[in-house]
Motif scaffolding. Sequence first.
Motif, PDB file in Angstrom:
ATOM      1  N   THR A  88       8.853 -17.103 -24.086  1.00 36.75           N
ATOM      2  CA  THR A  88       7.556 -16.540 -23.687  1.00 36.75           C
ATOM      3  C   THR A  88       6.577 -17.631 -23.258  1.00 36.75           C
ATOM      4  O   THR A  88       5.359 -17.399 -23.254  1.00 36.75           O
ATOM      5  N   LYS A  89       7.096 -18.786 -22.923  1.00 39.44           N
ATOM      6  CA  LYS A  89       6.225 -19.877 -22.484  1.00 39.44           C
ATOM      7  C   LYS A  89       5.818 -19.639 -21.029  1.00 39.44           C
ATOM      8  O   LYS A  89       6.641 -19.716 -20.121  1.00 39.44           O
ATOM      9  N   LEU A  90       4.543 -19.343 -20.838  1.00 37.64           N
ATOM     10  CA  LEU A  90       4.018 -19.047 -19.512  1.00 37.64           C
ATOM     11  C   LEU A  90       3.604 -20.356 -18.839  1.00 37.64           C
ATOM     12  O   LEU A  90       2.429 -20.708 -18.768  1.00 37.64           O
ATOM     13  N   GLY A  91       4.606 -21.075 -18.335  1.00 41.83           N
ATOM     14  CA  GLY A  91       4.359 -22.362 -17.715  1.00 41.83           C
ATOM     15  C   GLY A  91       4.873 -22.404 -16.291  1.00 41.83           C
ATOM     16  O   GLY A  91       5.301 -21.404 -15.719  1.00 41.83           O
ATOM     17  N   ARG A  92       4.838 -23.594 -15.730  1.00 45.86           N
ATOM     18  CA  ARG A  92       5.236 -23.766 -14.336  1.00 45.86           C
ATOM     19  C   ARG A  92       6.697 -23.396 -14.116  1.00 45.86           C
ATOM     20  O   ARG A  92       7.034 -22.735 -13.117  1.00 45.86           O
ATOM     21  N   ASN A  93       7.566 -23.797 -15.043  1.00 49.92           N
ATOM     22  CA  ASN A  93       8.986 -23.502 -14.871  1.00 49.92           C
ATOM     23  C   ASN A  93       9.259 -21.997 -14.845  1.00 49.92           C
ATOM     24  O   ASN A  93      10.044 -21.502 -14.035  1.00 49.92           O
ATOM     25  N   TYR A  94       8.594 -21.268 -15.744  1.00 49.55           N
ATOM     26  CA  TYR A  94       8.784 -19.813 -15.788  1.00 49.55           C
ATOM     27  C   TYR A  94       8.316 -19.164 -14.481  1.00 49.55           C
ATOM     28  O   TYR A  94       9.023 -18.326 -13.898  1.00 49.55           O
ATOM     29  N   LEU A  95       7.154 -19.562 -14.003  1.00 51.51           N
ATOM     30  CA  LEU A  95       6.624 -18.978 -12.773  1.00 51.51           C
ATOM     31  C   LEU A  95       7.505 -19.317 -11.574  1.00 51.51           C
ATOM     32  O   LEU A  95       7.719 -18.483 -10.680  1.00 51.51           O
ATOM     33  N   LEU A  96       8.027 -20.539 -11.553  1.00 50.25           N
ATOM     34  CA  LEU A  96       8.943 -20.916 -10.478  1.00 50.25           C
ATOM     35  C   LEU A  96      10.231 -20.087 -10.532  1.00 50.25           C
ATOM     36  O   LEU A  96      10.762 -19.674  -9.494  1.00 50.25           O
ATOM     37  N   MET A  97      10.718 -19.849 -11.745  1.00 46.17           N
ATOM     38  CA  MET A  97      11.918 -19.017 -11.897  1.00 46.17           C
ATOM     39  C   MET A  97      11.665 -17.605 -11.398  1.00 46.17           C
ATOM     40  O   MET A  97      12.526 -16.996 -10.753  1.00 46.17           O
ATOM     41  N   VAL A  98      10.479 -17.079 -11.682  1.00 40.60           N
ATOM     42  CA  VAL A  98      10.131 -15.736 -11.189  1.00 40.60           C
ATOM     43  C   VAL A  98      10.100 -15.721  -9.661  1.00 40.60           C
ATOM     44  O   VAL A  98      10.654 -14.822  -9.020  1.00 40.60           O
ATOM     45  N   LEU A  99       9.437 -16.719  -9.075  1.00 37.05           N
ATOM     46  CA  LEU A  99       9.346 -16.794  -7.613  1.00 37.05           C
ATOM     47  C   LEU A  99      10.721 -16.918  -6.975  1.00 37.05           C
ATOM     48  O   LEU A  99      11.041 -16.230  -5.988  1.00 37.05           O
ATOM     49  N   LEU A 100      11.557 -17.796  -7.535  1.00 33.55           N
ATOM     50  CA  LEU A 100      12.898 -17.989  -6.978  1.00 33.55           C
ATOM     51  C   LEU A 100      13.739 -16.726  -7.130  1.00 33.55           C
ATOM     52  O   LEU A 100      14.444 -16.325  -6.194  1.00 33.55           O
ATOM     53  N   SER A 101      13.667 -16.092  -8.296  1.00 33.47           N
ATOM     54  CA  SER A 101      14.428 -14.868  -8.515  1.00 33.47           C
ATOM     55  C   SER A 101      13.988 -13.773  -7.560  1.00 33.47           C
ATOM     56  O   SER A 101      14.817 -13.053  -6.981  1.00 33.47           O
ATOM     57  N   ALA A 102      12.662 -13.630  -7.362  1.00 29.69           N
ATOM     58  CA  ALA A 102      12.136 -12.615  -6.450  1.00 29.69           C
ATOM     59  C   ALA A 102      12.546 -12.903  -5.011  1.00 29.69           C
ATOM     60  O   ALA A 102      12.909 -11.991  -4.256  1.00 29.69           O
ATOM     61  N   LEU A 103      12.517 -14.175  -4.631  1.00 25.34           N
ATOM     62  CA  LEU A 103      12.892 -14.554  -3.266  1.00 25.34           C
ATOM     63  C   LEU A 103      14.375 -14.298  -3.019  1.00 25.34           C
ATOM     64  O   LEU A 103      14.766 -13.762  -1.965  1.00 25.34           O
ATOM     65  N   VAL A 104      15.212 -14.678  -3.990  1.00 22.74           N
ATOM     66  CA  VAL A 104      16.657 -14.428  -3.861  1.00 22.74           C
ATOM     67  C   VAL A 104      16.925 -12.933  -3.793  1.00 22.74           C
ATOM     68  O   VAL A 104      17.739 -12.469  -2.980  1.00 22.74           O
ATOM     69  N   ALA A 105      16.247 -12.152  -4.634  1.00 20.03           N
ATOM     70  CA  ALA A 105      16.434 -10.701  -4.609  1.00 20.03           C
ATOM     71  C   ALA A 105      16.016 -10.107  -3.273  1.00 20.03           C
ATOM     72  O   ALA A 105      16.694  -9.214  -2.734  1.00 20.03           O
ATOM     73  N   ALA A 106      14.888 -10.595  -2.725  1.00 25.74           N
ATOM     74  CA  ALA A 106      14.408 -10.082  -1.439  1.00 25.74           C
ATOM     75  C   ALA A 106      15.418 -10.357  -0.322  1.00 25.74           C
ATOM     76  O   ALA A 106      15.710  -9.476   0.502  1.00 25.74           O
ATOM     77  N   VAL A 107      15.958 -11.568  -0.302  1.00 25.47           N
ATOM     78  CA  VAL A 107      16.962 -11.916   0.720  1.00 25.47           C
ATOM     79  C   VAL A 107      18.198 -11.038   0.563  1.00 25.47           C
ATOM     80  O   VAL A 107      18.739 -10.501   1.543  1.00 25.47           O
ATOM     81  N   GLY A 108      18.655 -10.881  -0.664  1.00 27.30           N
ATOM     82  CA  GLY A 108      19.830 -10.058  -0.908  1.00 27.30           C
ATOM     83  C   GLY A 108      19.620  -8.609  -0.522  1.00 27.30           C
ATOM     84  O   GLY A 108      20.515  -7.964   0.059  1.00 27.30           O
ATOM     85  N   LEU A 109      18.453  -8.062  -0.826  1.00 26.41           N
ATOM     86  CA  LEU A 109      18.160  -6.665  -0.484  1.00 26.41           C
ATOM     87  C   LEU A 109      18.072  -6.475   1.028  1.00 26.41           C
ATOM     88  O   LEU A 109      18.623  -5.506   1.574  1.00 26.41           O
TER      89      LEU A 109
END
Length: 331
Positions: free
Chosen positions: A115-136
């Motif tokens: 639950t650490k709301l830091g830079r790494n977590y936010l980057l993981m969210v952005l990367l996951s969302a971007l990968v999902a968008a490309v895949g969709l």
Amino acid sequence: MALRLMTLVVAQDNKDKVQAILDERKVRDCWQEREDGLLLTNLLLNAEQAEPLMDAFSSAFADQDSFKVILVPVEAALPHPEEEDQAPKAELEEEKKAANRVSRDELYEEALSGTKLGRNYLLMVLLSALVAAVGLLRDDIAIIIGAMVIAPLLMPNIALSLATTLGDIKLGKKALWCNAAGLGLGFLLAGAIGFAIKVDPAIPAIAGRTQVALSDLVLALCAGAAGTLAFTAGQAGAVIGVMVAVALMPPLVTAGLLLGSGELALAARAGLLVFTNLVCINLAGVGTFLLQGLGPRHWWQEEKVRKASLRAFAIWVALLLALAAVIGTLL
């Protein structure tokens, strides 16, 4: 049998008190050291013995400044520990509550780190969302699964379930903030992509996430329970399968893409799938934690926490029933 190495640190004059606690239990091995007026007691024990021992030590020594307990997993030990004789009845009753799972404190530390709301977590969210968008947009299942496996939103929801079960407001707030930030950031990125690129709602990967059925409730409940069981057993590898089964990011990104492209009705359906998965993960998580006997450390907190947990469980059930009714009208 999973092993743990526990080190208890207390003042030297507590040796008899420590021994009295250990005499009531049967650990695999024990050795003590003295250093700078402190008594260091090292214990090799089974994983399910850790929680009741930590509770006993905390009750006896928590008011002392020198008190510390350190618990680490043991990969191997030589000579190989032999199977123990039958443990005392009192100890068996304590261990029964923690059977087939790691200790409360290990679960808490793991959840807190998720639950650490830091830079790494936010980057993981952005990367996951971007990968999902490309895949969709490419209708590529392999790419979408890649976004599922990154799964930055799964641990904050397990942490929220644990906080509900333990009545831990601090952990609950951290989990809620982490969830809100992850969901909001992923949705905004997807919405921006949908606004910049006209999204075709007929793409199978997108269309499939705008169709919600009652079977999705069953899938999310089963996957949530399985993920919680894997988490409590310390089996991180098994959680990956749950990430794929009940991933939050692909339907979240689908909702954002469609909303950005002006497809409001379809975006609402994809959002309903996201909300369904969130409710089911948390409901299954709280239910699984309760069934495994997970609760607060001190007995005087049990009644208060039990009532709060059951109240939260009832709210999740009510939300689930409401979702089932909404989904039923859409079929």
